[in-house]
Design an enzyme around this catalytic site. Structure first.
Site: not given
Length: 308
Positions: A111-113
């Protein structure tokens, strides 16, 4: 190669990176048959490698349609990021991770975060500097493209709500969908208290880890932590650590937009430290990472097709 879900933001960005390459062949589905299970099943089984750019349930269904032991899968959803038998697709993150990705049949794209948080936290836990029981806090700024087509339309459409002109805090239940992987891959005993923020710019991220140095092993200074991270990521091509700077400055969250790399910056003093990971949420935070993983899994140059 087959991109299942090419019409979404991540799928389109993957296609953009692969469309001009002559060393791969992209299989395309007739737009009228995008939801035809039999046609999708055929392409899923014909491809050497499949990108799944789908909601979680649809990603699980797609994996179930693959009936051979040859087709490799990179799943961009959250469905398999902590699942047994799946390799986490962050090659630089942990010792041996690049080799795990290289020989994987099933890779879960981060995931990006989670990418931003883990790039700072996981090395400090792995080197023993950040205690596993440390109560970690993190916040993360992102451009609105991370919300997909619906959010993009909200920000770019006519009659835009004035509330969208300002940064918006979300995930306020503190149960963000990236937390399981953030805990599992960081090595921490508990997930961080995590606050994501979306703002009125298209793409780019800044994930921030904040630390009290007296609670770290050896009580390192901010400059010490910068050196530790620089040594950890030494010789990496996609993840880099900026030189330590004692003077403060503004950090633009979209500074690495349009690239597929990630840069860590460390700021602070003897008592406190902030580690900031900046990258493109559609680059190292999504599609760029997927292409990097594909390159490893198929034996190409790791950075082929990436903007560094």
């Amino acid at each position: 190669m087959f991109i299942d879900g090419q019409e979404g933001t991540t799928g389109l960005q993957i296609y953009e990176r692969l469309g001009g390459r002559e060393d791969i062949e992209l299989l395309r589905i007739d737009p009228e048959k995008r939801k035809d299970a039999q046609e999708r099943k055929k392409l899923l089984n014909d491809a050497d490698l499949v990108f799944l750019c789908l909601p979680d349930a649809a990603a699980r269904e797609a994996v179930a349609l693959i009936e051979n032991d040859r087709t490799k899968v990179i799943d961009a959803s959250t469905a398999h990021r902590t699942s047994p038998g799946w390799v986490y697709g962050f090659p630089e993150l942990l010792a041996g991770q690049r080799q795990r990705v290289k020989f994987a049949k099933r890779t879960a794209n981060p995931g990006c975060h989670a990418t931003g948080f883990l790039s700072a936290a996981a090395p400090l836990v792995a080197t023993g500097v950040l205690p596993r029981d440390y109560p970690v806090t993190c916040y993360s700024l992102t451009g609105y493209s991370g919300g997909g087509k619906k959010m993009i339309a909200e920000y770019e459409g006519e009659g835009k709500d004035e509330a969208l002109d300002s940064p918006r805090i979300y995930g306020t239940t503190l149960r963000h969908k990236h937390l399981p992987e953030m805990k599992a891959l960081s090595g921490l005993d508990e997930p961080p208290v995590f606050c994501p923020i979306v703002d009125d710019y298209y793409k780019g991220m800044a994930s921030c880890l904040m630390l009290h140095n007296a609670r770290l092993t050896g009580k390192p200074t901010a400059e010490d932590l910068c050196e530790i991270l620089a040594r950890y990521y030494e010789d990496q091509q996609v993840v880099r650590v900026a030189p330590f700077e004692k003077e403060g400055s503004f950090l633009a969250a979209n500074a690495l937009a349009g690239t597929d790399r990630l840069e860590l910056s460390v700021w602070g003093h003897e008592e406190q430290t902030i580690v900031v990971a900046r990258f493109d949420n559609l680059g190292k935070g999504a599609s760029g990472a997927a292409v990097q993983n594909m390159n490893l899994m198929l034996g190409f140059d790791e950075t082929a097709g990436l903007a560094l």
